[in-house]
Write a protein that holds these residues in place. Structure first.
Motif, PDB file in Angstrom:
ATOM      1  N   LEU A   1      -4.994  -1.021  -4.825  1.00  0.00           N
ATOM      2  CA  LEU A   1      -4.932  -0.293  -3.495  1.00  0.00           C
ATOM      3  C   LEU A   1      -5.761   1.044  -3.569  1.00  0.00           C
ATOM      4  O   LEU A   1      -5.927   1.682  -2.578  1.00  0.00           O
ATOM      5  CB  LEU A   1      -3.304   0.240  -3.318  1.00  0.00           C
ATOM      6  CG  LEU A   1      -2.447  -0.863  -3.555  1.00  0.00           C
ATOM      7  CD1 LEU A   1      -0.810  -0.397  -3.608  1.00  0.00           C
ATOM      8  CD2 LEU A   1      -2.483  -1.735  -2.070  1.00  0.00           C
ATOM      9  N   ALA A   2      -6.416   1.221  -4.667  1.00  0.00           N
ATOM     10  CA  ALA A   2      -7.206   2.487  -4.744  1.00  0.00           C
ATOM     11  C   ALA A   2      -8.650   2.051  -5.170  1.00  0.00           C
ATOM     12  O   ALA A   2      -8.831   1.203  -5.924  1.00  0.00           O
ATOM     13  CB  ALA A   2      -6.772   3.333  -5.768  1.00  0.00           C
ATOM     14  N   PRO A   3      -9.546   3.132  -4.697  1.00  0.00           N
ATOM     15  CA  PRO A   3     -11.075   2.669  -5.265  1.00  0.00           C
ATOM     16  C   PRO A   3     -11.185   3.008  -6.574  1.00  0.00           C
ATOM     17  O   PRO A   3     -10.489   3.645  -7.186  1.00  0.00           O
ATOM     18  CB  PRO A   3     -11.962   3.958  -4.254  1.00  0.00           C
ATOM     19  CG  PRO A   3     -10.814   4.409  -3.274  1.00  0.00           C
ATOM     20  CD  PRO A   3      -9.533   4.257  -3.691  1.00  0.00           C
TER      21      PRO A   3
ATOM     22  N   ALA B   1       0.760  -1.344  -0.169  1.00  0.00           N
ATOM     23  CA  ALA B   1      -0.075  -0.021   0.265  1.00  0.00           C
ATOM     24  C   ALA B   1       0.877   1.167  -0.063  1.00  0.00           C
ATOM     25  O   ALA B   1       0.474   2.189  -0.741  1.00  0.00           O
ATOM     26  CB  ALA B   1      -0.967   0.012   1.230  1.00  0.00           C
ATOM     27  N   ILE B   2       1.932   1.281   0.890  1.00  0.00           N
ATOM     28  CA  ILE B   2       2.762   2.403   0.948  1.00  0.00           C
ATOM     29  C   ILE B   2       3.631   2.591  -0.434  1.00  0.00           C
ATOM     30  O   ILE B   2       3.911   3.575  -0.880  1.00  0.00           O
ATOM     31  CB  ILE B   2       3.818   2.198   2.090  1.00  0.00           C
ATOM     32  CG1 ILE B   2       2.907   2.516   3.401  1.00  0.00           C
ATOM     33  CG2 ILE B   2       4.814   3.100   1.987  1.00  0.00           C
ATOM     34  CD1 ILE B   2       3.650   2.197   4.728  1.00  0.00           C
ATOM     35  N   GLY B   3       4.135   1.494  -1.046  1.00  0.00           N
ATOM     36  CA  GLY B   3       4.862   1.452  -2.104  1.00  0.00           C
ATOM     37  C   GLY B   3       4.018   2.052  -3.401  1.00  0.00           C
ATOM     38  O   GLY B   3       4.538   2.879  -4.256  1.00  0.00           O
ATOM     39  N   GLY B   4       2.619   1.815  -3.254  1.00  0.00           N
ATOM     40  CA  GLY B   4       1.844   2.360  -4.463  1.00  0.00           C
ATOM     41  C   GLY B   4       1.177   3.584  -4.191  1.00  0.00           C
ATOM     42  O   GLY B   4       0.132   4.066  -5.229  1.00  0.00           O
TER      43      GLY B   4
ATOM     44  N   ASP C   1      -1.637  -3.122 -16.033  1.00  0.00           N
ATOM     45  CA  ASP C   1      -2.050  -4.170 -14.927  1.00  0.00           C
ATOM     46  C   ASP C   1      -1.810  -3.180 -13.577  1.00  0.00           C
ATOM     47  O   ASP C   1      -1.206  -3.789 -12.836  1.00  0.00           O
ATOM     48  CB  ASP C   1      -0.933  -5.181 -14.989  1.00  0.00           C
ATOM     49  CG  ASP C   1      -1.351  -6.551 -14.197  1.00  0.00           C
ATOM     50  OD1 ASP C   1      -2.480  -6.285 -13.505  1.00  0.00           O
ATOM     51  OD2 ASP C   1      -0.528  -7.301 -13.840  1.00  0.00           O
ATOM     52  N   ALA C   2      -2.189  -2.026 -13.674  1.00  0.00           N
ATOM     53  CA  ALA C   2      -2.234  -1.191 -12.541  1.00  0.00           C
ATOM     54  C   ALA C   2      -3.073  -1.792 -11.443  1.00  0.00           C
ATOM     55  O   ALA C   2      -4.208  -2.008 -11.457  1.00  0.00           O
ATOM     56  CB  ALA C   2      -2.558   0.065 -12.883  1.00  0.00           C
ATOM     57  N   HIS C   3      -2.177  -1.618 -10.188  1.00  0.00           N
ATOM     58  CA  HIS C   3      -2.908  -2.049  -8.832  1.00  0.00           C
ATOM     59  C   HIS C   3      -2.914  -0.966  -8.041  1.00  0.00           C
ATOM     60  O   HIS C   3      -3.335  -1.076  -6.765  1.00  0.00           O
ATOM     61  CB  HIS C   3      -2.198  -3.433  -8.163  1.00  0.00           C
ATOM     62  CG  HIS C   3      -2.369  -4.530  -8.792  1.00  0.00           C
ATOM     63  ND1 HIS C   3      -2.228  -4.890  -9.984  1.00  0.00           N
ATOM     64  CD2 HIS C   3      -3.156  -5.654  -8.314  1.00  0.00           C
ATOM     65  CE1 HIS C   3      -2.366  -6.125 -10.386  1.00  0.00           C
ATOM     66  NE2 HIS C   3      -2.969  -6.733  -9.175  1.00  0.00           N
ATOM     67  N   ALA C   4      -2.392   0.476  -8.574  1.00  0.00           N
ATOM     68  CA  ALA C   4      -2.405   1.690  -7.904  1.00  0.00           C
ATOM     69  C   ALA C   4      -2.508   2.634  -8.839  1.00  0.00           C
ATOM     70  O   ALA C   4      -2.027   2.470 -10.215  1.00  0.00           O
ATOM     71  CB  ALA C   4      -1.228   1.496  -6.958  1.00  0.00           C
ATOM     72  N   ILE C   5      -2.801   3.872  -8.254  1.00  0.00           N
ATOM     73  CA  ILE C   5      -2.634   5.008  -9.212  1.00  0.00           C
ATOM     74  C   ILE C   5      -1.122   5.256  -9.826  1.00  0.00           C
ATOM     75  O   ILE C   5      -1.068   5.445 -11.063  1.00  0.00           O
ATOM     76  CB  ILE C   5      -3.236   6.159  -8.497  1.00  0.00           C
ATOM     77  CG1 ILE C   5      -4.564   6.425  -8.381  1.00  0.00           C
ATOM     78  CG2 ILE C   5      -2.786   7.395  -9.348  1.00  0.00           C
ATOM     79  CD1 ILE C   5      -5.088   7.408  -7.402  1.00  0.00           C
ATOM     80  N   THR C   6      -0.135   5.112  -8.748  1.00  0.00           N
ATOM     81  CA  THR C   6       1.137   4.992  -9.292  1.00  0.00           C
ATOM     82  C   THR C   6       1.640   4.253 -10.333  1.00  0.00           C
ATOM     83  O   THR C   6       2.654   4.361 -10.954  1.00  0.00           O
ATOM     84  CB  THR C   6       2.015   5.147  -8.035  1.00  0.00           C
ATOM     85  OG1 THR C   6       1.871   3.957  -7.541  1.00  0.00           O
ATOM     86  CG2 THR C   6       1.807   6.209  -7.067  1.00  0.00           C
ATOM     87  N   HIS C   7       0.775   3.256 -10.657  1.00  0.00           N
ATOM     88  CA  HIS C   7       1.103   2.307 -11.703  1.00  0.00           C
ATOM     89  C   HIS C   7       0.807   2.514 -13.234  1.00  0.00           C
ATOM     90  O   HIS C   7       1.430   1.722 -14.024  1.00  0.00           O
ATOM     91  CB  HIS C   7       0.588   0.603 -11.369  1.00  0.00           C
ATOM     92  CG  HIS C   7       1.100   0.051  -9.956  1.00  0.00           C
ATOM     93  ND1 HIS C   7       0.466  -0.888  -9.394  1.00  0.00           N
ATOM     94  CD2 HIS C   7       2.092   0.589  -9.173  1.00  0.00           C
ATOM     95  CE1 HIS C   7       1.151  -1.145  -8.195  1.00  0.00           C
ATOM     96  NE2 HIS C   7       2.175  -0.185  -8.334  1.00  0.00           N
ATOM     97  N   LEU C   8      -0.109   3.325 -13.141  1.00  0.00           N
ATOM     98  CA  LEU C   8      -0.720   3.736 -14.391  1.00  0.00           C
ATOM     99  C   LEU C   8       0.587   4.411 -15.503  1.00  0.00           C
ATOM    100  O   LEU C   8       0.367   3.856 -16.645  1.00  0.00           O
ATOM    101  CB  LEU C   8      -1.941   4.760 -14.295  1.00  0.00           C
ATOM    102  CG  LEU C   8      -3.159   4.276 -13.665  1.00  0.00           C
ATOM    103  CD1 LEU C   8      -4.102   5.417 -13.640  1.00  0.00           C
ATOM    104  CD2 LEU C   8      -3.834   3.178 -14.685  1.00  0.00           C
ATOM    105  N   PRO C   9       1.526   5.052 -14.914  1.00  0.00           N
ATOM    106  CA  PRO C   9       2.594   5.764 -15.648  1.00  0.00           C
ATOM    107  C   PRO C   9       3.249   4.530 -16.330  1.00  0.00           C
ATOM    108  O   PRO C   9       4.375   4.812 -17.014  1.00  0.00           O
ATOM    109  CB  PRO C   9       3.203   6.583 -15.060  1.00  0.00           C
ATOM    110  CG  PRO C   9       1.966   7.202 -13.907  1.00  0.00           C
ATOM    111  CD  PRO C   9       1.337   5.709 -13.522  1.00  0.00           C
ATOM    112  N   TYR C  10       3.318   3.257 -15.642  1.00  0.00           N
ATOM    113  CA  TYR C  10       4.192   2.139 -16.221  1.00  0.00           C
ATOM    114  C   TYR C  10       3.872   1.793 -17.633  1.00  0.00           C
ATOM    115  O   TYR C  10       4.905   1.200 -18.297  1.00  0.00           O
ATOM    116  CB  TYR C  10       3.955   0.836 -15.305  1.00  0.00           C
ATOM    117  CG  TYR C  10       4.413   0.639 -13.907  1.00  0.00           C
ATOM    118  CD1 TYR C  10       5.610   1.870 -13.493  1.00  0.00           C
ATOM    119  CD2 TYR C  10       4.055  -0.109 -13.111  1.00  0.00           C
ATOM    120  CE1 TYR C  10       5.922   1.872 -12.335  1.00  0.00           C
ATOM    121  CE2 TYR C  10       4.462  -0.118 -11.936  1.00  0.00           C
ATOM    122  CZ  TYR C  10       5.387   0.686 -11.157  1.00  0.00           C
ATOM    123  OH  TYR C  10       5.904   0.932 -10.104  1.00  0.00           O
ATOM    124  N   MET C  11       2.719   2.308 -18.257  1.00  0.00           N
ATOM    125  CA  MET C  11       2.492   2.272 -19.598  1.00  0.00           C
ATOM    126  C   MET C  11       3.808   2.370 -20.548  1.00  0.00           C
ATOM    127  O   MET C  11       3.793   1.871 -21.429  1.00  0.00           O
ATOM    128  CB  MET C  11       1.307   2.973 -19.947  1.00  0.00           C
ATOM    129  CG  MET C  11       0.731   2.749 -21.435  1.00  0.00           C
ATOM    130  SD  MET C  11       0.113   1.482 -21.902  1.00  0.00           S
ATOM    131  CE  MET C  11      -1.396   1.562 -21.004  1.00  0.00           C
TER     132      MET C  11
END
Length: 575
Positions: free
Chosen positions: A353-355, A38-41, A530-540
């Motif tokens: 991790l996010a709604p 949760a903290i990482g993301g 495959d985002a599990h958090a908002i911060t993962h979306l830029p992994y695109m």
């Protein structure tokens, strides 16, 4: 250079492992694992939060928040250090081996006195593990494979996102210095390789001293390894080597081309130069006889003088790009700007991790035309999904549709491909989804024949439109499954099933080599976060880079298509 979030994530994950090693409460270990994720993301920098703000992060309670505050203030957590002290350093080394869990590591130490990887290798070769409860020949083989994975991932290589964070921060710092005409990273990072050994940074300027001083004085610089008039190497506090070279502005193009590489690509370009009675180096393209400079200021000019179009860096691997360029047949590669939507993402309904509302808003902020929510289906039992939960989510998705700048929402699911190729939920229920991603999440050690049959059967399912992270690999941690992927690629092309290019830096699955093979079968692809958090979306961006290395164009990637065309593909011929 790393965010405080990432440092705390690593610390809490280590503490969870330490709890497991010492035979502590499994629920407590799991709680720290969840808090670490949760903290990482988490989207905000946790170093800016107080205890109350930290407790607003999912899975972070008072006890964990107190430890985070202690770490942020002092750089240490007394409880973690006390627990570390109870466990031999060698055992902590053992748990870094993929496939060897903390409990088995402790058994090896207590029963055989093993405190290093070398001792473990000796014990395996002497067949000492086979007498231990829970161990056997298969366990030995798995551990040996894990050690090989760890050693292969060693040598200082790190994941592309970690290298990119460092490189972009350094480029930003050096670009602000007066006299800087250009600054960029080069090397394997510019070619978007999945792991990076060291970072090459180039600066175009008349004076080099200010840039050397600035790099040596950065907070993240631990030591200066080597220095010179025009080049300097430092090691960051995280152990990553950064090489800086300052070039005359007139040599920028030649230097950028040379230091981007790859070595094999540069050998090809130099061979062409020799055939034209020219000499190519990091300083320019020269007449071989007179030594006069022909051109050097831009890469485009260098390639043009060699009779080539500009070759995008991800293609520069000596995999046919030179011959294609000479024939004017280089692909018009897919770009970040071509991506119209993300087709594989998760919310806190399962393991995100996010709604839902926050994920949708973040996707809209990226300018997407459409966006899919694909939470896990019930066969991953720990997610506790039910038909009632997923249908309730569908209603929420329909209510949010078009509310963010007209962005269309697709309601999907990530199905689990079972050991025989079955997926969650019957066809009648699956017909209600806009798309179904299907992925392998377990039974990785099946036979090649069974794994192939399993994946092909999933492709043939009328509701499965995308195969998620097809090989299941985790870079440096878990190898891809042993299936006949040529048979899988043929099945995808035959059934109209897309293969995912999973953008998560730990996956990048399919690999570029697999993409090249699959493309020859006529397969289509979906580049997803495959985002599990908002911060993962830029992994695109990393998935797009991998797609470029696989020579993909917009036409190859379904989530560059207009929504109407995409919807036709997702129906797989169903009415």
């Amino acid at each position: 250079m790393a965010r405080a979030n990432e440092e705390v994530e690593a610390l809490l994950q280590e503490y969870a492992d330490l709890i497991a090693i010492t035979g502590g409460d499994a629920f407590k270990a799991r709680a720290y694992e969840k808090a670490a994720r949760a903290i990482g993301g988490y989207h905000a920098d946790i170093s800016t939060l107080d205890a109350k703000g930290l407790r607003e992060i999912p899975n972070v309670g008072k006890s964990i928040a107190d430890k985070v505050i202690e770490y942020l203030r002092s750089g240490r957590v007394s409880t973690v250090e006390e627990t570390r002290a109870t466990i031999p350093a060698g055992v902590r080394e053992l748990i870094t081996i993929p496939t060897l869990g903390p409990k088995k590591a402790m058994v090896l130490h207590e029963e055989l006195g093993i405190t290093s990887v070398d001792q473990l290798l000796d014990a395996i070769h002497q067949q000492q593990l086979r007498d231990l409860k829970g161990f056997g020949e298969k366990t030995e083989a798995n551990i040996l494979h894990g050690i090989a994975l760890m050693q292969k991932a060693g040598g200082g290589r790190i994941l592309i996102n970690a290298a990119m964070d460092v490189a972009e921060q350094i480029v930003a710092e050096l670009s602000r210095i007066p006299g800087c005409e250009r600054c960029a990273y080069a090397g394997s990072l510019r070619r978007m390789r999945e792991t990076i050994g060291d970072i090459d940074v180039l600066v175009a300027a008349e004076r080099s001293a200010p840039f050397m001083e600035a790099l040596g004085g950065l907070p993240a610089t631990a030591e200066v390894i080597a220095g010179g008039e025009k080049k300097m190497s430092i090691r960051t506090t995280k152990g990553l080597q950064v090489d800086l070279r300052v070039l005359p502005p007139s040599s920028w193009g030649a230097g950028l081309q040379y230091f981007t590489g790859s070595k094999a690509h540069n050998i090809r370009t130099r061979e062409i130069a020799v055939r034209h009675k020219l000499k190519l180096s990091e300083y320019g393209l020269f007449d071989a006889e007179s030594g006069d400079v022909i051109t050097s200021e831009t890469e485009e000019e260098i390639y043009a003088r060699l009779g080539l179009p500009w070759i995008p860096p991800p293609l520069r691997e000596d995999r046919g790009e030179i011959a294609a360029g000479l024939r004017d047949e280089l692909p018009d590669l897919v770009t970040d700007g071509d991506i119209k939507g993300d087709l594989h993402t998760h919310t806190d309904l399962t393991d995100g991790l996010a709604p839902l509302e926050d994920m949708v808003a973040a996707a809209a902020a990226r300018g997407y035309a459409y966006y899919a929510i694909t939470d896990h289906a019930p066969n991953l039992f720990m997610q506790r999904m039910t038909e009632e939960k997923i249908l309730a989510q569908r209603e929420r998705v329909r209510g949010l549709d078009r509310r963010h700048h007209g962005m269309r929402l697709l309601h999907g699911t990530e199905l689990n491909i079972g050991p025989d190729g079955d997926v969650d939920w019957p066809e009648e229920f699956l017909n209600g989804f806009d798309l179904c991603v299907a992925s392998v999440h377990s039974y990785f050690n099946q036979s090649r024949q069974d794994l192939t049959r399993r994946l092909v059967r999933a492709c043939e399912h009328p509701n499965v439109t995308v195969i998620g992270h097809p090989t299941t690999r985790l870079i440096g941690k878990r190898p891809g499954v042993e299936a006949d992927f040529d048979a899988v690629f043929e099945a995808c092309a035959r059934t109209g099933t897309a293969l995912e290019v999973n953008s998560h830096p730990e996956r990048l699955d399919l690999r570029d080599e697999d993409i090249l093979r699959a493309k020859r079968y006529g397969v289509k692809f979906a580049v997803n976060s495959d985002a599990h958090a908002i911060t993962h979306l830029p992994y695109m961006r990393y998935g797009v880079g991998t797609a470029q290395r696989g020579w993909l164009t917009k036409d190859d990637v379904i989530n560059t298509w207009p929504l109407a065309k995409l919807r036709r593909f997702l129906r797989k011929g169903r009415p």
